[in-house]
Scaffold this motif. Sequence first.
Motif, mmCIF file in Angstrom:
data_model
loop_
_atom_site.group_PDB
_atom_site.id
_atom_site.type_symbol
_atom_site.label_atom_id
_atom_site.label_comp_id
_atom_site.label_asym_id
_atom_site.label_seq_id
_atom_site.Cartn_x
_atom_site.Cartn_y
_atom_site.Cartn_z
ATOM 1 N N THR A 49 0.816 -1.245 0.002
ATOM 2 C CA THR A 49 -0.057 0.105 -0.070
ATOM 3 C C THR A 49 0.854 1.174 0.094
ATOM 4 O O THR A 49 2.159 1.283 0.382
ATOM 5 N N GLY A 50 0.290 2.496 -0.498
ATOM 6 C CA GLY A 50 0.848 3.767 -0.391
ATOM 7 C C GLY A 50 -0.211 4.620 -0.313
ATOM 8 O O GLY A 50 -1.117 4.389 -0.363
ATOM 9 N N ASN A 51 0.382 5.853 -0.269
ATOM 10 C CA ASN A 51 -0.664 7.213 -0.292
ATOM 11 C C ASN A 51 -0.642 7.923 -1.735
ATOM 12 O O ASN A 51 0.327 7.899 -2.464
ATOM 13 N N GLN A 66 -5.149 5.750 1.257
ATOM 14 C CA GLN A 66 -4.293 4.562 0.894
ATOM 15 C C GLN A 66 -4.715 4.067 -0.593
ATOM 16 O O GLN A 66 -6.060 4.057 -0.781
ATOM 17 N N ALA A 67 -3.750 3.647 -1.297
ATOM 18 C CA ALA A 67 -3.822 2.802 -2.598
ATOM 19 C C ALA A 67 -3.242 1.563 -2.546
ATOM 20 O O ALA A 67 -2.093 1.458 -1.673
ATOM 21 N N LYS A 68 -3.763 0.529 -3.451
ATOM 22 C CA LYS A 68 -2.887 -0.799 -3.566
ATOM 23 C C LYS A 68 -1.712 -0.230 -4.344
ATOM 24 O O LYS A 68 -1.977 0.301 -5.470
ATOM 25 N N ARG A 78 2.230 -0.011 -9.676
ATOM 26 C CA ARG A 78 1.004 0.269 -10.276
ATOM 27 C C ARG A 78 0.240 0.526 -8.927
ATOM 28 O O ARG A 78 -0.068 -0.326 -8.133
ATOM 29 N N PHE A 79 -0.469 1.793 -9.033
ATOM 30 C CA PHE A 79 -1.554 2.162 -7.829
ATOM 31 C C PHE A 79 -2.790 1.927 -8.077
ATOM 32 O O PHE A 79 -3.115 2.328 -9.184
ATOM 33 N N THR A 80 -3.702 1.444 -7.434
ATOM 34 C CA THR A 80 -5.067 1.343 -7.684
ATOM 35 C C THR A 80 -5.884 1.544 -6.316
ATOM 36 O O THR A 80 -5.548 1.412 -5.383
ATOM 37 N N TYR A 81 -7.231 2.511 -6.711
ATOM 38 C CA TYR A 81 -8.012 2.687 -5.773
ATOM 39 C C TYR A 81 -9.144 3.225 -6.165
ATOM 40 O O TYR A 81 -9.506 3.412 -7.531
ATOM 41 N N ARG A 82 -10.207 3.311 -5.388
ATOM 42 C CA ARG A 82 -11.436 3.874 -5.955
ATOM 43 C C ARG A 82 -11.906 5.233 -4.848
ATOM 44 O O ARG A 82 -11.635 5.113 -3.645
ATOM 45 N N LEU A 83 -12.458 6.239 -5.744
ATOM 46 C CA LEU A 83 -12.904 7.274 -5.108
ATOM 47 C C LEU A 83 -14.369 7.202 -5.357
ATOM 48 O O LEU A 83 -14.825 7.684 -6.492
ATOM 49 N N ASN A 84 -15.123 7.645 -4.049
ATOM 50 C CA ASN A 84 -16.577 7.794 -4.067
ATOM 51 C C ASN A 84 -17.031 9.148 -3.651
ATOM 52 O O ASN A 84 -16.297 9.677 -3.145
ATOM 53 N N ASN A 85 -18.082 9.601 -4.300
ATOM 54 C CA ASN A 85 -18.720 10.874 -3.899
ATOM 55 C C ASN A 85 -17.949 12.150 -4.384
ATOM 56 O O ASN A 85 -18.012 12.997 -3.700
ATOM 57 N N ILE A 86 -17.335 11.762 -5.835
ATOM 58 C CA ILE A 86 -16.685 13.027 -6.189
ATOM 59 C C ILE A 86 -17.914 13.943 -6.841
ATOM 60 O O ILE A 86 -18.794 13.751 -7.268
ATOM 61 N N ARG A 98 -6.392 3.852 -11.785
ATOM 62 C CA ARG A 98 -5.257 2.970 -11.943
ATOM 63 C C ARG A 98 -4.158 4.128 -12.374
ATOM 64 O O ARG A 98 -4.315 4.685 -13.447
ATOM 65 N N ILE A 99 -2.911 3.973 -11.485
ATOM 66 C CA ILE A 99 -1.754 4.924 -11.940
ATOM 67 C C ILE A 99 -0.742 3.990 -12.118
ATOM 68 O O ILE A 99 -0.292 2.997 -11.357
#
Length: 131
Positions: A49-51, A66-68, A78-86, A98-99
Motif C-alpha cells: 500500500t501507499g498514499n 491509501q492505494a494498493k 501500479r497504484f489502484t484505488y476507488r474514489l466515491n462521492n466526487i 489506476r496509476i
Amino acid sequence: MKKFTMALSAALALATPAAALDFVCQVRDTGNGFISPVLALQFEPGATTGNVFDVYINEVHGAPIQAKVKDRGNGKYRFTYRLNNIPARPRPARIGYRIELDTSKNTVIVRGSMPGVTNSFNGSGQCERGK
C-alpha cells in the motif's frame, strides 16, 4: 495551483516513513475530465500500500488516502484505488483509478473508469522526486 502543489508536499511530508519514495506529478488530462492536474504519490518499495493525493481526493477526503501498490519490476509501480462521492452533476461520481508510475523515466499514466460508463478518463505526465 501553486498553493495546491505546496499543500500536496506538506500533506505527504507529515506522513513520510524514513524509506518512503515521494513523487509529485504534473498530469495533462487527455480527455473526458476527472483527472487531476497535480498528483502526489508516496510508497515504500516492497510495500503493498501507499498514499495518493490529488485535487479530487482533497475535495472528498481532505487528506491523502491509501492505494494498493503493485511492484511491476524495473522501477514500475501500479497504484489502484476507488474514489466515491466526487462532486459532479447530476449526482456524485464513483471512479476507479489506476496509476502507472515509471520511476526510471519519472513518468505517470493515470486511468479512471466509472461503473456503467463506456469511455474512460486518461492523463499522463512527468513526475519529480519529492524532497
